[in-house]
Motif scaffolding. Structure first.
Motif, PDB file in Angstrom:
ATOM      1  N   LEU A  68       0.868  -1.252  -0.062  1.00  0.00           N
ATOM      2  CA  LEU A  68       0.171   0.448  -0.124  1.00  0.00           C
ATOM      3  C   LEU A  68       1.358   0.757   0.604  1.00  0.00           C
ATOM      4  O   LEU A  68       2.079   1.475   0.771  1.00  0.00           O
ATOM      5  CB  LEU A  68      -0.749  -0.150   1.596  1.00  0.00           C
ATOM      6  N   MET A  69       0.209   1.761  -0.852  1.00  0.00           N
ATOM      7  CA  MET A  69       1.342   3.688  -0.747  1.00  0.00           C
ATOM      8  C   MET A  69      -0.047   4.713  -1.000  1.00  0.00           C
ATOM      9  O   MET A  69      -0.595   4.274  -1.260  1.00  0.00           O
ATOM     10  CB  MET A  69       2.320   3.231  -1.685  1.00  0.00           C
ATOM     11  N   GLY A  70       0.533   5.746   0.200  1.00  0.00           N
ATOM     12  CA  GLY A  70      -0.507   7.306   0.302  1.00  0.00           C
ATOM     13  C   GLY A  70       0.589   8.632   1.127  1.00  0.00           C
ATOM     14  O   GLY A  70       1.384   7.751   0.721  1.00  0.00           O
ATOM     15  N   GLU A  71      -0.057   8.862   1.393  1.00  0.00           N
ATOM     16  CA  GLU A  71      -0.309   9.856   1.972  1.00  0.00           C
ATOM     17  C   GLU A  71      -1.104   9.901   3.152  1.00  0.00           C
ATOM     18  O   GLU A  71      -1.021   9.296   4.726  1.00  0.00           O
ATOM     19  CB  GLU A  71      -0.019  11.685   1.283  1.00  0.00           C
ATOM     20  N   LYS A  72      -1.814  11.163   3.000  1.00  0.00           N
ATOM     21  CA  LYS A  72      -3.050  10.904   3.985  1.00  0.00           C
ATOM     22  C   LYS A  72      -4.281  10.282   3.628  1.00  0.00           C
ATOM     23  O   LYS A  72      -5.073   9.732   4.328  1.00  0.00           O
ATOM     24  CB  LYS A  72      -3.923  12.657   3.262  1.00  0.00           C
ATOM     25  N   GLN A  73      -4.229   9.580   2.719  1.00  0.00           N
ATOM     26  CA  GLN A  73      -5.182   8.245   2.313  1.00  0.00           C
ATOM     27  C   GLN A  73      -4.531   7.656   1.020  1.00  0.00           C
ATOM     28  O   GLN A  73      -3.161   7.522   0.599  1.00  0.00           O
ATOM     29  CB  GLN A  73      -6.110   9.166   1.201  1.00  0.00           C
ATOM     30  N   ILE A  74      -5.176   6.432   0.934  1.00  0.00           N
ATOM     31  CA  ILE A  74      -4.545   4.824   0.093  1.00  0.00           C
ATOM     32  C   ILE A  74      -4.582   5.946  -1.120  1.00  0.00           C
ATOM     33  O   ILE A  74      -5.034   6.121  -1.987  1.00  0.00           O
ATOM     34  CB  ILE A  74      -4.776   3.852   0.257  1.00  0.00           C
ATOM     35  N   GLN A  75      -3.808   5.975  -2.382  1.00  0.00           N
ATOM     36  CA  GLN A  75      -3.026   5.971  -3.461  1.00  0.00           C
ATOM     37  C   GLN A  75      -3.115   4.678  -4.417  1.00  0.00           C
ATOM     38  O   GLN A  75      -3.496   5.001  -5.330  1.00  0.00           O
ATOM     39  CB  GLN A  75      -2.336   7.051  -3.563  1.00  0.00           C
ATOM     40  N   THR A  76      -2.777   3.907  -3.292  1.00  0.00           N
ATOM     41  CA  THR A  76      -1.901   2.934  -5.032  1.00  0.00           C
ATOM     42  C   THR A  76      -1.712   1.128  -3.586  1.00  0.00           C
ATOM     43  O   THR A  76      -1.250   1.480  -2.438  1.00  0.00           O
ATOM     44  CB  THR A  76      -0.240   3.006  -5.175  1.00  0.00           C
ATOM     45  N   LEU A  77      -2.496   1.113  -4.941  1.00  0.00           N
ATOM     46  CA  LEU A  77      -2.294  -0.780  -4.086  1.00  0.00           C
ATOM     47  C   LEU A  77      -1.580  -1.585  -5.230  1.00  0.00           C
ATOM     48  O   LEU A  77      -1.940  -1.533  -6.351  1.00  0.00           O
ATOM     49  CB  LEU A  77      -3.178  -1.754  -3.927  1.00  0.00           C
ATOM     50  N   ILE A  78      -0.749  -2.197  -4.718  1.00  0.00           N
ATOM     51  CA  ILE A  78      -0.072  -3.375  -5.840  1.00  0.00           C
ATOM     52  C   ILE A  78       0.050  -5.016  -5.273  1.00  0.00           C
ATOM     53  O   ILE A  78      -0.021  -4.750  -4.018  1.00  0.00           O
ATOM     54  CB  ILE A  78       1.951  -2.667  -5.650  1.00  0.00           C
ATOM     55  N   LEU A  79       0.213  -5.769  -5.690  1.00  0.00           N
ATOM     56  CA  LEU A  79      -0.404  -6.962  -5.661  1.00  0.00           C
ATOM     57  C   LEU A  79       0.163  -7.813  -6.476  1.00  0.00           C
ATOM     58  O   LEU A  79       0.636  -7.909  -7.939  1.00  0.00           O
ATOM     59  CB  LEU A  79      -1.724  -7.829  -5.551  1.00  0.00           C
ATOM     60  N   PHE A  80       1.069  -8.786  -5.522  1.00  0.00           N
ATOM     61  CA  PHE A  80       2.136 -10.148  -6.096  1.00  0.00           C
ATOM     62  C   PHE A  80       1.674 -11.063  -5.930  1.00  0.00           C
ATOM     63  O   PHE A  80       1.557 -11.325  -5.073  1.00  0.00           O
ATOM     64  CB  PHE A  80       3.899 -10.141  -6.122  1.00  0.00           C
ATOM     65  N   SER A  81       1.906 -12.194  -6.929  1.00  0.00           N
ATOM     66  CA  SER A  81       1.642 -13.261  -7.081  1.00  0.00           C
ATOM     67  C   SER A  81       2.984 -14.055  -6.538  1.00  0.00           C
ATOM     68  O   SER A  81       4.230 -13.879  -7.013  1.00  0.00           O
ATOM     69  CB  SER A  81       1.243 -14.320  -8.275  1.00  0.00           C
TER      70      SER A  81
END
Length: 242
Positions: free
Chosen positions: A191-204
């Motif tokens: 998860l990446m962000g500042e005040k709010q969640i900005q990005t979600l990355i999922l790996f397998s």
């Protein structure tokens, strides 16, 4: 899509739920190592407390998403766009609007799919005790992921953190699932962000990946129209009886 009558189909239901907002597909081989430094450092209690102060978890939200999926056989990523609605009480709606329309609604023990023709398909996971337990869990996890609810995430993931600095509020939170079934499907999330969640990355585990960027997030209470979208089959039935 329907899943009925067997343990394997119940497990397939769970994997569909886990991959609801990921649809993980192949990234280039080096992508799995981009966050090695992040996962090498376990988040301390003080760091998580500081991040909790920076975030403001909400019990509901809606907004837009852009999802980038890369196939090894393609030079350019596959891009899809749409909107989402989530509620701790009702579940998650994931509506893709391009390149074609489709909607997924995840609620405890139930996955509702609406295809591009408007046909509603409902799948339940009640044949397997384990599958049913996980299907009950997934809306909670997805809500926590989207809202940045660190207390809930700590119960289900091992957390790693690269926190914000004095001159940069950007942070990265690495999540390694504790549950073996979830970990088998998606061994790592970021998860990446500042005040709010900005990005979600999922790996397998085969280094596939999917990157989802969120925008226009609105945490105001859901409207009655928003709430009605969680019961499309009931709406269709009411229309048919008129």
């Amino acid at each position: 899509m329907t899943f009925a009558g067997s343990e394997s189909r119940s497990c397939q239901f769970i994997l569909t739920c886990i991959l609801l907002i990921g649809n993980a597909v192949s990234f280039s081989a080096h992508s799995g190592t981009d966050f090695d430094a992040l996962f090498a450092q376990t988040a301390s209690s003080s760091e998580l407390t500081q991040l909790s102060k920076q975030l403001a978890p909400s019990s509901q939200a809606k907004g837009l998403f852009t999802q980038y999926r890369h196939l090894k056989v393609l030079k350019k990523p596959l891009v899809s766009k749409g909107s989402f609605v989530f509620s701790k009480l009702l579940g998650v709606i994931w509506q893709q609007q391009s390149p074609f329309n489709s909607t997924l609604i995840l609620q405890a023990g139930r996955l509702t799919q609406i295809d591009s023709q408007g046909q509603v398909h409902i799948s339940d996971a009640q044949q397997s005790t384990t599958a049913n337990q996980l299907s009950q869990l997934m809306p909670t996890l997805l809500n926590a992921l989207l809202s940045g609810d660190l207390h809930t995430l700590e119960q289900h993931f091992q957390l790693s953190l690269q926190s914000a600095s004095a001159d940069n509020e950007q942070w990265q939170l690495g999540l390694t699932p504790i549950d073996p079934l979830v970990k088998k499907a998606i061994p790592r999330l970021v998860l990446m962000g500042e005040k709010q969640i900005q990005t979600l990355i999922l790996f397998s585990d085969n280094q596939d990946s999917s990157r989802i960027e969120f925008s226009a997030i609105n945490e105001m209470p859901l409207t009655e129209q928003d709430k009605a979208r969680f019961s499309p089959a009931q709406e269709d039935s009411s229309r048919e009886t008129r």
